[in-house]
Design an enzyme around this catalytic site. Structure first.
Site, PDB file in Angstrom:
ATOM      1  NE  ARG A  46      -3.709  -2.222   2.513  1.00 58.54           N
ATOM      2  CZ  ARG A  46      -4.178  -2.843   3.587  1.00 58.54           C
ATOM      3  NH1 ARG A  46      -3.677  -2.568   4.788  1.00 58.54           N
ATOM      4  NH2 ARG A  46      -5.147  -3.744   3.466  1.00 58.54           N
ATOM      5  CD  GLU A  83      -2.091  -4.527  -2.611  1.00 60.60           C
ATOM      6  OE1 GLU A  83      -2.236  -5.122  -1.534  1.00 60.60           O
ATOM      7  OE2 GLU A  83      -1.417  -4.967  -3.543  1.00 60.60           O
ATOM      8  N   GLY A  84      -6.922  -3.081  -0.158  1.00 65.31           N
ATOM      9  CA  GLY A  84      -7.808  -2.431   0.804  1.00 65.31           C
ATOM     10  C   GLY A  84      -8.731  -1.439   0.129  1.00 65.31           C
TER      11      GLY A  84
END
Length: 396
Positions: free
Chosen positions: A255, A375-376
């Site tokens: 991230r 990644e979220g």
């Protein structure tokens, strides 16, 4: 002599002087990656994107290895040992070319290599990392599943002991590099909790069919991983971690690269809009001479360089060993959202030309729709920050 006479000239490409924060070595690494991308990616990327493929990915990986871009912030085993800021600058330049290229590098270095480097045995590190750093071996990272993305604790992939071996069964989804990988880091449930496994792509029962029909990250290899009773020796498990802290720490590292990379996509779109506004004429003059267009350009410049400054600050914290996961969430949440808005506003300046692959804007905008999710998701990062701000867990 007046004070103003000592001021350096205003640089439209660096309006708040962020380059003054960078060391000569930082600038040199940035220029190396920018030049590589200009030579090897930009002349071809529109065609690759339109065709929905990334031809020559193995050759590209070896070239990226030769300039030290793979696992570049890791130490030893052929890795460059670069600073976090230098790695971030590389991510920015790669994504200014295309998010798919930055994803190739991020998954290789910040997920697959990082997992082995941080949690692997010395034997695993020696076996895999030098070849991965050189780009001779491509890696992938298997965490997300068809039914479990934001809640990895619910994963169904399972590894059971059978004598001295492990037997893995399950599926992973949306795996960058999967179909071309020589090794996969796969996370699975075990009787002792979630564990990571280093899976050679040639293992019996392992397959990685490529996912087609994407309208985002088209110049990127995206796959499903199928594990049909894949038998692995006892030493295939990553020995130094159990539980979600393993994959989540890898995701935090990846991230961080996105915080920088998103600003690369934004910069490329913004620069295209500026160039277009200075040459496209309507009502007898360039559209860049109209107040509404200048307002858009000014607002985009502010958000772009605020985002780069935020990325640099987080990079300095990572280099100092004090970057928290919540701060990475702060950066990804802000920078990806602002990058998408910059691309959309740039598209309005280009008008109908904004949807053409002759310009990079729509390609970056559609790519960022994937970056916004992987990644979220936005919601997950909002909840990470919400918990940090209030002390209350709202995930469930």
């Amino acid at each position: 002599m007046s004070v103003t006479s000592k001021l350096p000239p205003f640089d439209p490409a660096d309006p708040i002087g962020i380059d003054d924060l960078l060391a000569p070595e930082d600038l040199a690494i940035r220029e190396t990656v920018r030049s590589w991308a200009a030579d090897r990616v930009l002349p071809h990327i529109a065609d690759w994107y339109e065709r929905g493929e990334l031809p020559g990915i193995r050759e590209l990986a070896r070239e990226l290895g030769s300039i030290g871009a793979l696992g570049m912030s890791l130490e030893g085993y052929g890795c460059a040992g670069a600073s976090a800021v230098q790695y971030g600058l590389a991510c920015l330049e790669l994504e200014a070319a295309d998010s798919g290229i930055r994803s190739l590098v991020s998954v290789q270095g910040s997920l697959a290599m990082y997992a082995i480097h941080r949690f692997g045995s010395e034997e695993q590190k020696q076996r895999w990392l030098p070849g991965m750093a050189a780009g001779e071996i491509i890696g992938c990272f298997g965490l997300t599943e068809p039914d479990h993305g934001s809640d990895p604790a619910g994963m169904r992939t399972y590894a059971k002991k059978d004598g001295g071996d492990w037997v893995l069964t399950g599926r992973k989804m949306w795996i960058t590099n999967g179909s071309v990988a020589g090794v996969a880091v796969v996370w699975a449930q075990t009787d002792d909790g979630i564990r990571g496994f280093v899976v050679p792509a040639g293992a019996a029962g392992f397959s990685a069919p490529e996912i087609k029909h994407k309208w985002s990250l088209r110049a990127s290899v995206t796959s499903e991983l199928v594990l049909d009773e894949v038998r692995l020796p006892a030493d295939a498990v990553l020995p130094d971690v159990t539980g979600l802290k393993g994959p989540l720490s890898c995701l935090s590292h990846a991230r961080y690269g996105i915080v920088w990379g998103a600003m690369g996509a934004a910069r490329a779109s913004f620069e295209a809009a500026v160039d277009y506004a200075k040459t496209r004429e309507q009502f007898g003059k360039p559209i860049g001479g109209f107040q509404l267009t200048q307002a858009k350009l000014a607002d985009m410049a502010v958000e772009l360089h605020k985002g780069i400054l935020l990325a640099h600050h987080l990079g300095q914290r990572m280099d100092a060993g004090c970057l928290r996961p919540e701060q990475v969430s702060f950066g990804k949440l802000n920078n990806v959202r602002e990058a998408i808005e910059i691309c959309r506003t740039s598209r309005t300046i280009l008008g109908a030309n904004g949807i053409s692959l002759e310009y990079p804007v729509m390609r970056h905008a559609t790519n960022l729709e994937s970056v916004l999710t992987y990644e979220g998701t936005v919601e997950m990062h909002q909840l990470v920050l919400g918990k940090a701000l209030t002390g209350l867990d709202a995930f469930r």
